[in-house]
Design a protein around this motif. Structure first.
Motif, PDB file in Angstrom:
ATOM      1  N   THR A 269      12.728  -0.286  -8.884  1.00 21.58           N
ATOM      2  CA  THR A 269      12.028  -1.422  -8.715  1.00 21.58           C
ATOM      3  C   THR A 269      11.180  -1.449  -7.480  1.00 21.58           C
ATOM      4  OG1 THR A 269      13.450  -2.825  -9.819  1.00 21.58           O
ATOM      5  CG2 THR A 269      11.952  -4.110  -8.693  1.00 21.58           C
ATOM      6  N   ILE A 270      11.782  -1.092  -6.229  1.00 22.49           N
ATOM      7  CA  ILE A 270      11.134  -1.177  -5.050  1.00 22.49           C
ATOM      8  C   ILE A 270      10.099   0.294  -5.126  1.00 22.49           C
ATOM      9  CG2 ILE A 270      11.514  -0.512  -2.583  1.00 22.49           C
ATOM     10  CD1 ILE A 270      14.320  -1.328  -2.665  1.00 22.49           C
ATOM     11  N   ARG A 271      10.542   1.330  -5.751  1.00 21.37           N
ATOM     12  CA  ARG A 271       9.614   2.428  -5.887  1.00 21.37           C
ATOM     13  C   ARG A 271       8.276   1.837  -6.676  1.00 21.37           C
ATOM     14  NH1 ARG A 271      10.245   6.783 -10.300  1.00 21.37           N
ATOM     15  NH2 ARG A 271       7.975   7.778 -10.246  1.00 21.37           N
ATOM     16  N   ALA A 272       8.546   1.028  -7.661  1.00 21.95           N
ATOM     17  CA  ALA A 272       7.428   0.582  -8.467  1.00 21.95           C
ATOM     18  C   ALA A 272       6.436  -0.069  -7.850  1.00 21.95           C
ATOM     19  CB  ALA A 272       7.805  -0.068 -10.043  1.00 21.95           C
ATOM     20  N   VAL A 273       7.155  -1.134  -6.882  1.00 19.40           N
ATOM     21  CA  VAL A 273       6.246  -2.365  -6.424  1.00 19.40           C
ATOM     22  C   VAL A 273       5.598  -1.741  -5.034  1.00 19.40           C
ATOM     23  CG1 VAL A 273       7.290  -4.186  -7.448  1.00 19.40           C
ATOM     24  CG2 VAL A 273       7.983  -3.260  -5.412  1.00 19.40           C
ATOM     25  N   ARG A 274       6.130  -0.937  -4.237  1.00 16.69           N
ATOM     26  CA  ARG A 274       5.935  -0.223  -3.351  1.00 16.69           C
ATOM     27  C   ARG A 274       6.051   1.434  -2.982  1.00 16.69           C
ATOM     28  NH1 ARG A 274       6.926  -3.628   2.250  1.00 16.69           N
ATOM     29  NH2 ARG A 274       4.932  -2.865   2.616  1.00 16.69           N
ATOM     30  N   PRO A 275       5.262   1.912  -3.659  1.00  9.56           N
ATOM     31  CA  PRO A 275       5.533   3.461  -3.847  1.00  9.56           C
ATOM     32  C   PRO A 275       5.378   4.266  -2.393  1.00  9.56           C
ATOM     33  CG  PRO A 275       3.425   2.739  -4.848  1.00  9.56           C
ATOM     34  CD  PRO A 275       4.257   1.618  -4.729  1.00  9.56           C
ATOM     35  N   LEU A 276       4.341   3.984  -1.765  1.00 10.35           N
ATOM     36  CA  LEU A 276       4.340   4.587  -0.425  1.00 10.35           C
ATOM     37  C   LEU A 276       5.516   4.348   0.399  1.00 10.35           C
ATOM     38  CD1 LEU A 276       2.849   6.413   1.729  1.00 10.35           C
ATOM     39  CD2 LEU A 276       1.277   4.398   2.266  1.00 10.35           C
ATOM     40  N   GLY A 277       5.779   3.094   0.496  1.00  7.18           N
ATOM     41  CA  GLY A 277       6.962   2.553   1.515  1.00  7.18           C
ATOM     42  C   GLY A 277       8.239   3.073   0.956  1.00  7.18           C
ATOM     43  N   TYR A 278       8.370   3.300  -0.345  1.00  7.74           N
ATOM     44  CA  TYR A 278       9.609   3.922  -0.833  1.00  7.74           C
ATOM     45  C   TYR A 278       9.705   5.253  -0.348  1.00  7.74           C
ATOM     46  CZ  TYR A 278      13.317   5.274  -4.156  1.00  7.74           C
ATOM     47  OH  TYR A 278      14.531   5.706  -4.745  1.00  7.74           O
ATOM     48  N   GLY A 279       8.822   5.948  -0.507  1.00  7.56           N
ATOM     49  CA  GLY A 279       8.622   7.299   0.003  1.00  7.56           C
ATOM     50  C   GLY A 279       9.081   7.595   1.392  1.00  7.56           C
ATOM     51  N   LEU A 280       8.299   6.753   2.154  1.00  3.57           N
ATOM     52  CA  LEU A 280       8.574   6.980   3.697  1.00  3.57           C
ATOM     53  C   LEU A 280      10.101   6.387   3.999  1.00  3.57           C
ATOM     54  CD1 LEU A 280       5.161   5.523   4.956  1.00  3.57           C
ATOM     55  CD2 LEU A 280       5.922   7.926   4.767  1.00  3.57           C
ATOM     56  N   SER A 281      10.764   5.601   3.256  1.00  2.29           N
ATOM     57  CA  SER A 281      11.945   4.833   3.397  1.00  2.29           C
ATOM     58  C   SER A 281      13.119   6.124   3.833  1.00  2.29           C
ATOM     59  CB  SER A 281      12.391   3.996   2.439  1.00  2.29           C
ATOM     60  OG  SER A 281      12.583   4.630   1.150  1.00  2.29           O
ATOM     61  N   ILE A 282      12.685   7.433   3.346  1.00  8.94           N
ATOM     62  CA  ILE A 282      13.750   8.550   3.591  1.00  8.94           C
ATOM     63  C   ILE A 282      14.251   8.587   4.773  1.00  8.94           C
ATOM     64  CG2 ILE A 282      11.867  10.108   4.271  1.00  8.94           C
ATOM     65  CD1 ILE A 282      13.730  12.375   2.677  1.00  8.94           C
ATOM     66  N   ILE A 283      13.637   8.048   5.813  1.00  5.58           N
ATOM     67  CA  ILE A 283      13.910   8.120   7.345  1.00  5.58           C
ATOM     68  C   ILE A 283      15.178   7.016   7.455  1.00  5.58           C
ATOM     69  CG2 ILE A 283      12.102   6.348   8.329  1.00  5.58           C
ATOM     70  CD1 ILE A 283      13.203   9.778   9.628  1.00  5.58           C
ATOM     71  N   THR A 284      14.995   6.059   6.665  1.00  5.25           N
ATOM     72  CA  THR A 284      16.348   5.066   6.892  1.00  5.25           C
ATOM     73  C   THR A 284      17.599   5.634   6.473  1.00  5.25           C
ATOM     74  OG1 THR A 284      15.958   4.227   4.386  1.00  5.25           O
ATOM     75  CG2 THR A 284      14.707   3.144   6.163  1.00  5.25           C
ATOM     76  N   PHE A 285      17.499   6.685   6.077  1.00  5.04           N
ATOM     77  CA  PHE A 285      18.838   7.397   5.843  1.00  5.04           C
ATOM     78  C   PHE A 285      19.098   8.313   7.331  1.00  5.04           C
ATOM     79  CE2 PHE A 285      16.987   6.939   1.614  1.00  5.04           C
ATOM     80  CZ  PHE A 285      17.852   5.898   1.155  1.00  5.04           C
ATOM     81  N   SER A 286      19.329   7.729   8.175  1.00  3.12           N
ATOM     82  CA  SER A 286      19.281   8.287   9.520  1.00  3.12           C
ATOM     83  C   SER A 286      20.205   9.395   9.948  1.00  3.12           C
ATOM     84  CB  SER A 286      19.225   7.061  10.658  1.00  3.12           C
ATOM     85  OG  SER A 286      20.563   6.380  10.383  1.00  3.12           O
ATOM     86  N   VAL A 287      21.458   9.170   9.574  1.00  2.00           N
ATOM     87  CA  VAL A 287      22.342  10.384   9.745  1.00  2.00           C
ATOM     88  C   VAL A 287      22.032  11.479   8.858  1.00  2.00           C
ATOM     89  CG1 VAL A 287      24.800  11.091   9.918  1.00  2.00           C
ATOM     90  CG2 VAL A 287      24.128   8.710  10.502  1.00  2.00           C
ATOM     91  N   PRO A 288      21.704  11.538   7.657  1.00  2.00           N
ATOM     92  CA  PRO A 288      21.468  12.771   6.960  1.00  2.00           C
ATOM     93  C   PRO A 288      20.193  13.310   7.495  1.00  2.00           C
ATOM     94  CG  PRO A 288      22.207  10.947   5.411  1.00  2.00           C
ATOM     95  CD  PRO A 288      22.060  10.470   6.679  1.00  2.00           C
ATOM     96  N   MET A 289      19.279  12.415   7.979  1.00  2.00           N
ATOM     97  CA  MET A 289      17.806  13.232   8.379  1.00  2.00           C
ATOM     98  C   MET A 289      18.022  13.788   9.710  1.00  2.00           C
ATOM     99  SD  MET A 289      15.910  12.868   6.040  1.00  2.00           S
ATOM    100  CE  MET A 289      14.507  12.859   6.711  1.00  2.00           C
ATOM    101  N   ALA A 290      18.998  13.316  10.484  1.00  2.00           N
ATOM    102  CA  ALA A 290      19.234  13.800  11.877  1.00  2.00           C
ATOM    103  C   ALA A 290      19.816  15.041  11.792  1.00  2.00           C
ATOM    104  CB  ALA A 290      20.152  13.039  12.622  1.00  2.00           C
ATOM    105  N   LEU A 291      20.650  15.035  10.617  1.00  2.00           N
ATOM    106  CA  LEU A 291      21.587  16.400  10.382  1.00  2.00           C
ATOM    107  C   LEU A 291      20.362  17.422   9.882  1.00  2.00           C
ATOM    108  CD1 LEU A 291      24.795  15.310   8.525  1.00  2.00           C
ATOM    109  CD2 LEU A 291      24.712  16.411  10.897  1.00  2.00           C
ATOM    110  N   LEU A 292      19.492  16.987   9.172  1.00  2.00           N
ATOM    111  CA  LEU A 292      18.500  18.041   8.592  1.00  2.00           C
ATOM    112  C   LEU A 292      17.564  18.472   9.628  1.00  2.00           C
ATOM    113  CD1 LEU A 292      16.878  19.135   6.136  1.00  2.00           C
ATOM    114  CD2 LEU A 292      15.424  17.068   6.072  1.00  2.00           C
ATOM    115  N   GLY A 293      17.397  17.633  10.791  1.00  2.00           N
ATOM    116  CA  GLY A 293      16.724  17.895  11.911  1.00  2.00           C
ATOM    117  C   GLY A 293      17.382  19.080  12.650  1.00  2.00           C
TER     118      GLY A 293
END
Length: 378
Positions: A269-293
């Motif tokens: 539902t979030i993706r449908a109403v705010r597609p750009l925001g949904y894509g950028l929200s990957i950064i909100t998964f902070s620990v997995p993203m820090a591990l990826l970095g």
């Protein structure tokens, strides 16, 4: 790759710190009004089924330190167990204006909105509060959320909320989805000045504002009906107020499959109403993203420092939203599972637009409306 890894890790650390700060900041001042200025209010409660702690949740709305209010409950079927709970409340609070609407008419693809449309003829007052069935509030709830509506520039008032799990791993994971991911991301957005949200736990508005956007008929086919209500009122130049009131919602997940279906419905539902925001929200998964970095930079020391900062921010966030020390050690054991599951479901949210809501399977279109795919039961 070195600088790319640092950029990813730095973004994750920045978000983790911002989220830890945002959950501590009071974003809106309480509006005040003298007791004689409080307008009469109608609370609209669409119901379906005997949900976990339904009586306790509905009773909290009856037990309000507010002089003039009415509650209209709505069900599609008189045999719905929720109707019996309403009857119990009517007997317990004979002095209150509690009404039950039983009407199965369907006005669009959203059963909840159809329920609200069927309830509106019994709504007596011009100040309306719409709230989901699984919400529990304190006695000062109405006296705190209604005063902002006395400002003609305010369109809706909405509330952040806290998930309270029943016993069991799946309910705990579901509450963490709300408390550790969704609401912190909202608070970070609000801290930056955004008010592009509205939550079904509470939407308070004036009847004339609802009429000006076309009434509930304007959102009759919307899955994100709460978000769309806020969007339509903002389109008329009216402000959305994020109340300082935090309400509780009961999280009752019986199985892993139910948890996944529920969260995928939210995410898609979030993706449908705010597609750009949904894509950028990957950064909100902070620990997995820090591990990826760290992985991208091949464990360069700056990314390891940023990973530590991210972990500290994430820990501070959870301690803050948890609110109690009891069970904290168990929570930290579960957090890695929650982080991994959240990232997996976020990615899965891109795969299809199909969701399941109760017994209906639906397809979310690009404008947030839904189309039935197949109905499991009638």
């Amino acid at each position: 790759m070195f600088w790319c890894g640092i950029a990813v890790a730095a973004s994750a650390a920045a978000y983790a710190v911002a989220a830890a700060i945002a959950v501590r900041v009071k974003l809106e001042a309480d509006y005040s009004a003298r007791p004689g200025e409080f307008p009469a209010v109608t609370i609209l409660k669409p119901l379906c089924g005997d949900e976990h702690e339904l009586y306790e949740c509905l009773r909290s709305f009856c037990d309000q330190d507010y002089q003039r209010f009415q509650i209209v409950f709505g069900v599609a079927d008189g045999a719905d167990p929720a109707a019996e709970v309403v009857g119990r409340l009517q007997r317990e609070f004979p002095q209150l204006d509690l009404k039950l609407v039983v009407d199965r008419r369907q006005h669009g693809s959203s059963r909840k909105v159809s329920n609200l449309m069927n309830m509106m003829p019994l709504a007596r007052h011009d100040f309306l509060v719409i709230s989901d069935s699984d919400v529990r509030v304190l006695p000062d709830y109405l006296s705190r959320i209604v005063p902002p509506l006395l400002d003609p520039d305010v369109g809706i008032v909405t509330c952040p909320y806290r998930g309270v799990p029943r016993r069991g791993l799946w309910s705990l994971l579901g509450s963490m989805f709300i408390n550790d991911w969704f609401i912190p991301s909202v608070r970070v957005a609000a801290l930056s000045g955004s008010r592009a949200f509205a939550f079904g736990v509470t939407i308070a508005l004036r009847r004339q504002v609802l009429a000006s956007i076309g009434g509930f008929a304007a959102i009759a086919n919307q899955l994100a009906d709460d978000y769309r209500l806020g969007e339509l009122t903002r389109a008329r130049g009216l402000r959305t107020v994020l109340s300082a009131v935090v309400v509780e919602t009961c999280v009752d997940e019986h199985s892993f499959g139910g948890l996944v279906r529920h969260e995928l419905r939210w995410l898609r539902t979030i993706r449908a109403v705010r597609p750009l925001g949904y894509g950028l929200s990957i950064i909100t998964f902070s620990v997995p993203m820090a591990l990826l970095g760290c992985a991208i930079s091949r464990a360069a020391w700056p990314t390891l420092v940023l990973l530590a900062v991210t972990a500290l921010g994430r820990t501070a966030l959870h301690v803050r939203v948890r609110g109690a020390a009891k069970g904290l050690a168990r929570d930290f054991a579960v957090l890695p599972l929650r982080e991994a599951l959240s990232l997996l479901l976020w990615a899965w949210g891109f795969v299809t637009r199909r969701v399941q809501w109760r017994d209906d399977r639906l397809r979310v279109t690009r404008d947030g409306s839904v189309q039935p795919v197949v109905r499991i039961t009638q």
